[in-house]
Design a protein around this motif. Structure first.
Motif, PDB file in Angstrom:
ATOM      1  N   THR A  77      41.319  51.169  43.212  1.00 14.67           N
ATOM      2  CA  THR A  77      41.154  49.754  43.325  1.00 14.67           C
ATOM      3  C   THR A  77      40.673  49.530  44.543  1.00 14.67           C
ATOM      4  O   THR A  77      41.557  49.566  45.462  1.00 14.67           O
ATOM      5  N   CYS A  78      39.605  48.701  44.806  1.00 18.75           N
ATOM      6  CA  CYS A  78      39.392  47.999  45.851  1.00 18.75           C
ATOM      7  C   CYS A  78      39.529  46.415  45.971  1.00 18.75           C
ATOM      8  O   CYS A  78      38.836  45.720  45.053  1.00 18.75           O
ATOM      9  N   MET A  79      40.524  45.758  46.705  1.00 17.16           N
ATOM     10  CA  MET A  79      40.410  44.551  46.633  1.00 17.16           C
ATOM     11  C   MET A  79      40.529  43.788  47.965  1.00 17.16           C
ATOM     12  O   MET A  79      40.404  44.421  49.085  1.00 17.16           O
ATOM     13  N   LEU A  80      40.250  42.391  48.129  1.00 16.66           N
ATOM     14  CA  LEU A  80      40.137  41.667  49.202  1.00 16.66           C
ATOM     15  C   LEU A  80      41.417  41.596  49.799  1.00 16.66           C
ATOM     16  O   LEU A  80      42.609  41.793  49.109  1.00 16.66           O
ATOM     17  N   GLY A  81      41.483  41.567  51.323  1.00 12.15           N
ATOM     18  CA  GLY A  81      42.608  41.378  51.839  1.00 12.15           C
ATOM     19  C   GLY A  81      43.891  40.710  51.600  1.00 12.15           C
ATOM     20  O   GLY A  81      44.945  41.001  51.290  1.00 12.15           O
ATOM     21  N   ASP A  82      43.640  39.323  51.312  1.00 11.66           N
ATOM     22  CA  ASP A  82      44.466  38.343  50.905  1.00 11.66           C
ATOM     23  C   ASP A  82      45.009  38.922  49.523  1.00 11.66           C
ATOM     24  O   ASP A  82      46.152  38.576  49.109  1.00 11.66           O
ATOM     25  N   ARG A 134      44.277  44.922  30.832  1.00  9.09           N
ATOM     26  CA  ARG A 134      45.696  44.164  31.303  1.00  9.09           C
ATOM     27  C   ARG A 134      46.319  45.156  32.185  1.00  9.09           C
ATOM     28  O   ARG A 134      47.429  45.201  32.181  1.00  9.09           O
ATOM     29  N   ASP A 135      45.564  45.800  33.144  1.00 10.99           N
ATOM     30  CA  ASP A 135      46.212  46.668  34.064  1.00 10.99           C
ATOM     31  C   ASP A 135      46.675  45.936  35.407  1.00 10.99           C
ATOM     32  O   ASP A 135      46.157  44.874  35.894  1.00 10.99           O
ATOM     33  N   VAL A 136      47.120  46.819  36.618  1.00 11.32           N
ATOM     34  CA  VAL A 136      47.254  46.248  37.626  1.00 11.32           C
ATOM     35  C   VAL A 136      46.202  45.807  38.342  1.00 11.32           C
ATOM     36  O   VAL A 136      46.139  44.672  39.071  1.00 11.32           O
ATOM     37  N   ALA A 137      45.044  46.654  38.198  1.00  9.58           N
ATOM     38  CA  ALA A 137      43.841  46.250  38.967  1.00  9.58           C
ATOM     39  C   ALA A 137      43.221  44.957  38.784  1.00  9.58           C
ATOM     40  O   ALA A 137      42.845  43.758  39.350  1.00  9.58           O
ATOM     41  N   HIS A 138      43.147  44.669  37.196  1.00 12.17           N
ATOM     42  CA  HIS A 138      42.606  43.466  36.801  1.00 12.17           C
ATOM     43  C   HIS A 138      43.285  42.277  36.751  1.00 12.17           C
ATOM     44  O   HIS A 138      42.803  41.064  36.900  1.00 12.17           O
ATOM     45  N   VAL A 139      44.640  42.425  36.492  1.00 15.33           N
ATOM     46  CA  VAL A 139      45.657  41.452  36.388  1.00 15.33           C
ATOM     47  C   VAL A 139      46.148  40.812  37.762  1.00 15.33           C
ATOM     48  O   VAL A 139      46.000  39.683  38.126  1.00 15.33           O
ATOM     49  N   GLN A 140      47.009  41.720  38.465  1.00 15.04           N
ATOM     50  CA  GLN A 140      47.678  41.472  39.514  1.00 15.04           C
ATOM     51  C   GLN A 140      46.670  41.083  40.667  1.00 15.04           C
ATOM     52  O   GLN A 140      46.748  40.392  41.439  1.00 15.04           O
ATOM     53  N   PHE A 141      45.685  42.174  40.865  1.00 11.23           N
ATOM     54  CA  PHE A 141      44.584  41.883  41.751  1.00 11.23           C
ATOM     55  C   PHE A 141      43.280  41.261  41.568  1.00 11.23           C
ATOM     56  O   PHE A 141      42.543  40.994  42.360  1.00 11.23           O
ATOM     57  N   ARG A 142      43.057  41.063  40.131  1.00  8.19           N
ATOM     58  CA  ARG A 142      41.890  40.529  39.796  1.00  8.19           C
ATOM     59  C   ARG A 142      40.725  41.048  40.186  1.00  8.19           C
ATOM     60  O   ARG A 142      39.741  40.564  40.865  1.00  8.19           O
ATOM     61  N   SER A 143      40.824  42.517  40.375  1.00  9.20           N
ATOM     62  CA  SER A 143      39.744  43.368  41.022  1.00  9.20           C
ATOM     63  C   SER A 143      39.421  44.216  39.983  1.00  9.20           C
ATOM     64  O   SER A 143      39.915  44.729  38.912  1.00  9.20           O
ATOM     65  N   ARG A 144      38.139  44.764  40.073  1.00  7.54           N
ATOM     66  CA  ARG A 144      37.395  46.065  39.022  1.00  7.54           C
ATOM     67  C   ARG A 144      38.092  47.270  39.725  1.00  7.54           C
ATOM     68  O   ARG A 144      38.422  47.282  41.069  1.00  7.54           O
ATOM     69  N   VAL A 145      37.898  48.332  39.071  1.00  7.36           N
ATOM     70  CA  VAL A 145      38.374  49.668  39.282  1.00  7.36           C
ATOM     71  C   VAL A 145      36.919  50.290  39.918  1.00  7.36           C
ATOM     72  O   VAL A 145      36.009  50.414  39.170  1.00  7.36           O
ATOM     73  N   ALA A 146      36.965  51.029  41.136  1.00  5.66           N
ATOM     74  CA  ALA A 146      35.775  51.750  41.592  1.00  5.66           C
ATOM     75  C   ALA A 146      35.683  52.836  40.930  1.00  5.66           C
ATOM     76  O   ALA A 146      34.875  53.314  40.362  1.00  5.66           O
TER      77      ALA A 146
END
Length: 162
Positions: A77-82, A134-146
């Motif tokens: 998972t790649c998420m923005l810094g904040d 409803r996994d950590v990438a998509h819920v906690q970080f609101r990010s897609r999985v690479a």
């Protein structure tokens, strides 16, 4: 680059440029690179995800020894810094994951800067079977999985990247 600041309207926590670089790295991995002793193959997966191999630091401080090393920590998972500092709390949280799940400092320490803006982590797949996920990438970080590592039955001794 312009792609580094592209916003994903559905998952705005995604570091889009970093995710694309991670996907390209994963695609570049050869069967020979991954058909070696597991720890060596895992280091290539960490590289593709944009992560350092850190096994001499405590969990929560950048430890990546768990990454791609069990049945669950298999989403790159790649998420923005904040966004890396988001917690698993409130009403919209991931079931089965520790409340809070403070990962930000470890993500900052473990992420390779050359992949671009943001950070990387091997997040838990719990809840990825739901639509929407409803996994950590998509819920906690609101990010897609690479990319995702999937262990193959029946022996779970081999894997595919999707």
């Amino acid at each position: 680059s312009a792609a580094a600041f592209e916003v994903d309207p559905e998952y705005p926590g995604t570091a889009v440029g970093r995710m694309r670089a991670s996907v390209e790295r994963a695609k570049s991995l050869t069967a020979d690179e991954l058909s070696v002793e597991w720890e060596d193959a895992r280091k290539r997966l960490l590289w593709a995800a944009g992560l350092r191999d850190l096994t001499d630091v405590p969990p929560g401080q950048g430890y990546t020894g768990h990454a791609f090393n069990d049945y669950n920590h298999c989403d790159a998972t790649c998420m923005l810094g904040d966004v890396a500092h988001n917690l698993n709390d409130g009403q919209d949280r991931v079931a089965g994951i520790a409340v809070n799940n403070r990962l930000g400092p470890g993500i900052e320490r473990a992420s390779l800067p050359e992949l671009g803006v943001g950070g990387s982590w091997s997040t838990c797949t719990n809840g990825c079977n739901r639509e929407p996920p409803r996994d950590v990438a998509h819920v906690q970080f609101r990010s897609r999985v690479a990319f995702k590592l999937v262990w193959c039955p029946p022996t779970f001794a081999s894997f595919v990247l999707v």
